[in-house]
Design a protein around this motif. Structure first.
Motif, PDB file in Angstrom:
ATOM      1  N   ASN A  85      25.343   8.755  59.390  1.00 29.23           N
ATOM      2  CA  ASN A  85      24.246   9.562  58.852  1.00 29.23           C
ATOM      3  C   ASN A  85      23.682  10.533  59.884  1.00 29.23           C
ATOM      4  O   ASN A  85      23.270  11.653  59.537  1.00 29.23           O
ATOM      5  CB  ASN A  85      23.127   8.653  58.351  1.00 29.23           C
ATOM      6  N   LEU A  86      23.642  10.095  61.149  1.00 29.12           N
ATOM      7  CA  LEU A  86      23.039  10.923  62.189  1.00 29.12           C
ATOM      8  C   LEU A  86      24.054  11.829  62.887  1.00 29.12           C
ATOM      9  O   LEU A  86      23.651  12.697  63.669  1.00 29.12           O
ATOM     10  CB  LEU A  86      22.356  10.036  63.233  1.00 29.12           C
ATOM     11  N   GLY A  87      25.331  11.628  62.624  1.00 32.52           N
ATOM     12  CA  GLY A  87      26.347  12.444  63.270  1.00 32.52           C
ATOM     13  C   GLY A  87      26.639  12.031  64.703  1.00 32.52           C
ATOM     14  O   GLY A  87      27.097  12.855  65.500  1.00 32.52           O
ATOM     15  N   TYR A  88      26.381  10.769  65.031  1.00 30.55           N
ATOM     16  CA  TYR A  88      26.668  10.242  66.360  1.00 30.55           C
ATOM     17  C   TYR A  88      27.853   9.284  66.280  1.00 30.55           C
ATOM     18  O   TYR A  88      28.286   8.896  65.185  1.00 30.55           O
ATOM     19  CB  TYR A  88      25.465   9.465  66.924  1.00 30.55           C
ATOM     20  N   THR A  89      28.318   8.864  67.431  1.00 35.66           N
ATOM     21  CA  THR A  89      29.304   7.787  67.475  1.00 35.66           C
ATOM     22  C   THR A  89      28.558   6.455  67.477  1.00 35.66           C
ATOM     23  O   THR A  89      27.401   6.380  67.918  1.00 35.66           O
ATOM     24  CB  THR A  89      30.169   7.880  68.733  1.00 35.66           C
ATOM     25  N   PRO A  90      29.175   5.382  66.992  1.00 34.48           N
ATOM     26  CA  PRO A  90      28.532   4.063  67.061  1.00 34.48           C
ATOM     27  C   PRO A  90      28.129   3.679  68.474  1.00 34.48           C
ATOM     28  O   PRO A  90      27.080   3.053  68.680  1.00 34.48           O
ATOM     29  CB  PRO A  90      29.599   3.123  66.491  1.00 34.48           C
ATOM     30  N   SER A  91      28.938   4.082  69.458  1.00 37.99           N
ATOM     31  CA  SER A  91      28.621   3.771  70.849  1.00 37.99           C
ATOM     32  C   SER A  91      27.324   4.452  71.280  1.00 37.99           C
ATOM     33  O   SER A  91      26.482   3.854  71.964  1.00 37.99           O
ATOM     34  CB  SER A  91      29.771   4.217  71.756  1.00 37.99           C
ATOM     35  N   ALA A  92      27.160   5.699  70.855  1.00 36.70           N
ATOM     36  CA  ALA A  92      25.937   6.432  71.211  1.00 36.70           C
ATOM     37  C   ALA A  92      24.713   5.788  70.572  1.00 36.70           C
ATOM     38  O   ALA A  92      23.650   5.680  71.198  1.00 36.70           O
ATOM     39  CB  ALA A  92      26.063   7.887  70.781  1.00 36.70           C
ATOM     40  N   ILE A  93      24.861   5.319  69.325  1.00 36.21           N
ATOM     41  CA  ILE A  93      23.752   4.648  68.650  1.00 36.21           C
ATOM     42  C   ILE A  93      23.388   3.366  69.385  1.00 36.21           C
ATOM     43  O   ILE A  93      22.197   3.074  69.618  1.00 36.21           O
ATOM     44  CB  ILE A  93      24.115   4.341  67.188  1.00 36.21           C
ATOM     45  N   SER A  94      24.400   2.598  69.768  1.00 38.16           N
ATOM     46  CA  SER A  94      24.146   1.346  70.488  1.00 38.16           C
ATOM     47  C   SER A  94      23.440   1.614  71.809  1.00 38.16           C
ATOM     48  O   SER A  94      22.534   0.867  72.207  1.00 38.16           O
ATOM     49  CB  SER A  94      25.469   0.609  70.742  1.00 38.16           C
ATOM     50  N   GLN A  95      23.819   2.690  72.500  1.00 31.71           N
ATOM     51  CA  GLN A  95      23.172   3.034  73.770  1.00 31.71           C
ATOM     52  C   GLN A  95      21.710   3.406  73.561  1.00 31.71           C
ATOM     53  O   GLN A  95      20.833   3.030  74.358  1.00 31.71           O
ATOM     54  CB  GLN A  95      23.932   4.178  74.449  1.00 31.71           C
ATOM     55  N   GLN A  96      21.433   4.139  72.488  1.00 29.13           N
ATOM     56  CA  GLN A  96      20.045   4.522  72.203  1.00 29.13           C
ATOM     57  C   GLN A  96      19.194   3.282  71.912  1.00 29.13           C
ATOM     58  O   GLN A  96      18.058   3.163  72.393  1.00 29.13           O
ATOM     59  CB  GLN A  96      20.002   5.472  71.002  1.00 29.13           C
ATOM     60  N   VAL A  97      19.713   2.368  71.127  1.00 27.90           N
ATOM     61  CA  VAL A  97      18.973   1.155  70.805  1.00 27.90           C
ATOM     62  C   VAL A  97      18.778   0.303  72.051  1.00 27.90           C
ATOM     63  O   VAL A  97      17.683  -0.249  72.284  1.00 27.90           O
ATOM     64  CB  VAL A  97      19.697   0.357  69.700  1.00 27.90           C
ATOM     65  N   ALA A  98      19.820   0.213  72.881  1.00 27.43           N
ATOM     66  CA  ALA A  98      19.708  -0.570  74.117  1.00 27.43           C
ATOM     67  C   ALA A  98      18.650   0.023  75.040  1.00 27.43           C
ATOM     68  O   ALA A  98      17.864  -0.702  75.672  1.00 27.43           O
ATOM     69  CB  ALA A  98      21.069  -0.623  74.821  1.00 27.43           C
ATOM     70  N   LEU A 138      11.782  -6.201  74.671  1.00 22.10           N
ATOM     71  CA  LEU A 138      12.069  -7.210  73.650  1.00 22.10           C
ATOM     72  C   LEU A 138      13.327  -6.809  72.891  1.00 22.10           C
ATOM     73  O   LEU A 138      13.618  -5.611  72.735  1.00 22.10           O
ATOM     74  CB  LEU A 138      10.901  -7.322  72.654  1.00 22.10           C
ATOM     75  N   PRO A 139      14.070  -7.799  72.372  1.00 29.65           N
ATOM     76  CA  PRO A 139      15.202  -7.451  71.503  1.00 29.65           C
ATOM     77  C   PRO A 139      14.694  -6.871  70.196  1.00 29.65           C
ATOM     78  O   PRO A 139      13.678  -7.309  69.655  1.00 29.65           O
ATOM     79  CB  PRO A 139      15.907  -8.789  71.290  1.00 29.65           C
ATOM     80  N   LEU A 140      15.411  -5.867  69.700  1.00 28.26           N
ATOM     81  CA  LEU A 140      14.975  -5.181  68.491  1.00 28.26           C
ATOM     82  C   LEU A 140      15.881  -5.455  67.287  1.00 28.26           C
ATOM     83  O   LEU A 140      15.441  -5.302  66.141  1.00 28.26           O
ATOM     84  CB  LEU A 140      14.916  -3.670  68.745  1.00 28.26           C
ATOM     85  N   LEU A 141      17.142  -5.831  67.533  1.00 32.88           N
ATOM     86  CA  LEU A 141      18.096  -6.099  66.467  1.00 32.88           C
ATOM     87  C   LEU A 141      18.790  -7.438  66.713  1.00 32.88           C
ATOM     88  O   LEU A 141      18.937  -7.866  67.857  1.00 32.88           O
ATOM     89  CB  LEU A 141      19.159  -4.995  66.390  1.00 32.88           C
ATOM     90  N   GLU A 142      19.200  -8.055  65.605  1.00 29.64           N
ATOM     91  CA  GLU A 142      20.021  -9.266  65.710  1.00 29.64           C
ATOM     92  C   GLU A 142      21.156  -9.163  64.716  1.00 29.64           C
ATOM     93  O   GLU A 142      21.021  -8.563  63.651  1.00 29.64           O
ATOM     94  CB  GLU A 142      19.173 -10.513  65.449  1.00 29.64           C
ATOM     95  N   ARG A 143      22.313  -9.740  65.126  1.00 27.75           N
ATOM     96  CA  ARG A 143      23.499  -9.667  64.291  1.00 27.75           C
ATOM     97  C   ARG A 143      23.354 -10.558  63.060  1.00 27.75           C
ATOM     98  O   ARG A 143      22.877 -11.677  63.132  1.00 27.75           O
ATOM     99  CB  ARG A 143      24.721 -10.109  65.082  1.00 27.75           C
ATOM    100  N   VAL A 144      23.804 -10.026  61.903  1.00 26.03           N
ATOM    101  CA  VAL A 144      23.864 -10.794  60.660  1.00 26.03           C
ATOM    102  C   VAL A 144      25.174 -10.421  59.976  1.00 26.03           C
ATOM    103  O   VAL A 144      25.291  -9.343  59.386  1.00 26.03           O
ATOM    104  CB  VAL A 144      22.675 -10.487  59.730  1.00 26.03           C
ATOM    105  N   GLY A 145      26.186 -11.296  60.109  1.00 28.57           N
ATOM    106  CA  GLY A 145      27.499 -10.978  59.559  1.00 28.57           C
ATOM    107  C   GLY A 145      28.065  -9.740  60.229  1.00 28.57           C
ATOM    108  O   GLY A 145      28.118  -9.652  61.464  1.00 28.57           O
TER     109      GLY A 145
END
Length: 300
Positions: free
Chosen positions: A25-38, A46-53
């Protein structure tokens, strides 16, 4: 300090439930999104996301920041809308300073026209002597001023002046005065008269106009009564105590006991201008007000 852009990325992830979907949706790579969240997690502590499936869901801290990110998005949209309105001259406040006779003759019709066209712009209208209003503009406390400038009068750098009208002075005589039979007077014909001072202010740009005109006609007026109010000066003239000169805009309401006559050789004239700073020339509201004042001056 939390990064607003990273908060918007987090919101996209939480809304879609997937880093991959948010990246699409944002036109980024998944890696770039993960870096932004990290990076945001590091800022938050604090942790902001947790894995669910195969997807993710927000932690309590993630939900909190997502809610704030949504409000920030709304506020940014409101700010952009307000900025666009300001840029288009449809919002904001214009601080306008004017002197009395201009206020009576020019400002009301100009303001009525302006408000009909730009109802979203608030006008802060205040009365000020011409020289004071110019100082307000120079000090940044006013956006538009109506003032008196002589043709050879220097103006500060960085301002734009637009001539509104030439406002000639008229001789004001007691009704029944010997000179009232003439339609136009040579100023020198008033040399032997007693004079009522109708000075428009001791510091105003027009304060020297009448004395200078009289000097040009070869005399100095003999002042018997001093007044800084045109209506009061007319009252003294009507009582037969002397004569005076008053600009046309100051004679909208002539006393029934006086007559008005044009003056020549020389004819004193004050020049009324609207003035604003060059840096405000981008503002359509400023230009619209100046144009409304010019139309009012043409119709005065």
């Amino acid at each position: 300090m939390l990064d607003v852009r990273r908060m918007q990325v987090l919101r996209a992830v939480v809304t879609t439930g997937s880093i991959t979907a948010a990246a699409t949706n944002l036109g980024y790579t998944p890696s770039a999104i993960s870096q932004q969240v990290a990076g945001l997690e590091k800022q938050a502590g604090l942790p902001l996301l947790e894995r669910v499936g195969r997807g993710v869901r927000p932690t309590a801290a993630g939900r909190l920041l997502t809610e704030h990110a949504a409000r920030l998005t709304e506020q940014l949209a409101e700010a952009e809308s307000a900025l666009t309105a300001l840029r288009n001259g449809c919002a904001g406040t214009l601080r306008v300073r004017y002197f009395a006779t201009a206020g009576a003759a020019l400002v009301p019709p100009a303001v009525a026209r302006f408000r009909a066209e730009r109802a979203g712009v608030e006008l802060d209208l205040k009365l000020a002597e011409p020289i004071d209003s110019f100082e307000e503009l120079a000090a940044g406390r006013a956006d538009v001023v109506i003032t008196i400038l002589e043709p050879d009068q220097p103006t500060p750098d960085g301002v734009i002046t637009r001539h509104l009208l030439a406002d000639p002075f008229y001789a004001v005589l007691p009704r029944g005065h010997a000179l009232a039979r003439k339609r136009v007077l040579d100023l020198g014909e008033l040399a032997d008269e007693s004079w009522i001072s109708a000075d428009c202010g001791s510091t105003a740009p027009c304060k020297d106009l009448v004395p200078n005109a009289c000097a040009g006609a070869g005399f100095a007026p003999q002042i018997v009564v001093e007044s800084d109010d045109y209506a009061t000066a007319q009252g003294f003239v009507a009582a037969g105590l002397g004569v005076t000169l008053i600009p046309r805009l100051g004679l909208e309401y002539a006393h029934p006991g006086v007559v008005l006559r044009k003056v020549r050789n020389p004819e004193p004239v004050r020049h009324i201008h609207v003035v604003y700073r060059e840096e405000a020339a981008w503002n359509p509201a400023v230009i619209a007000l100046a144009e409304a004042l010019e139309k009012a001056a043409r119709n005065s």
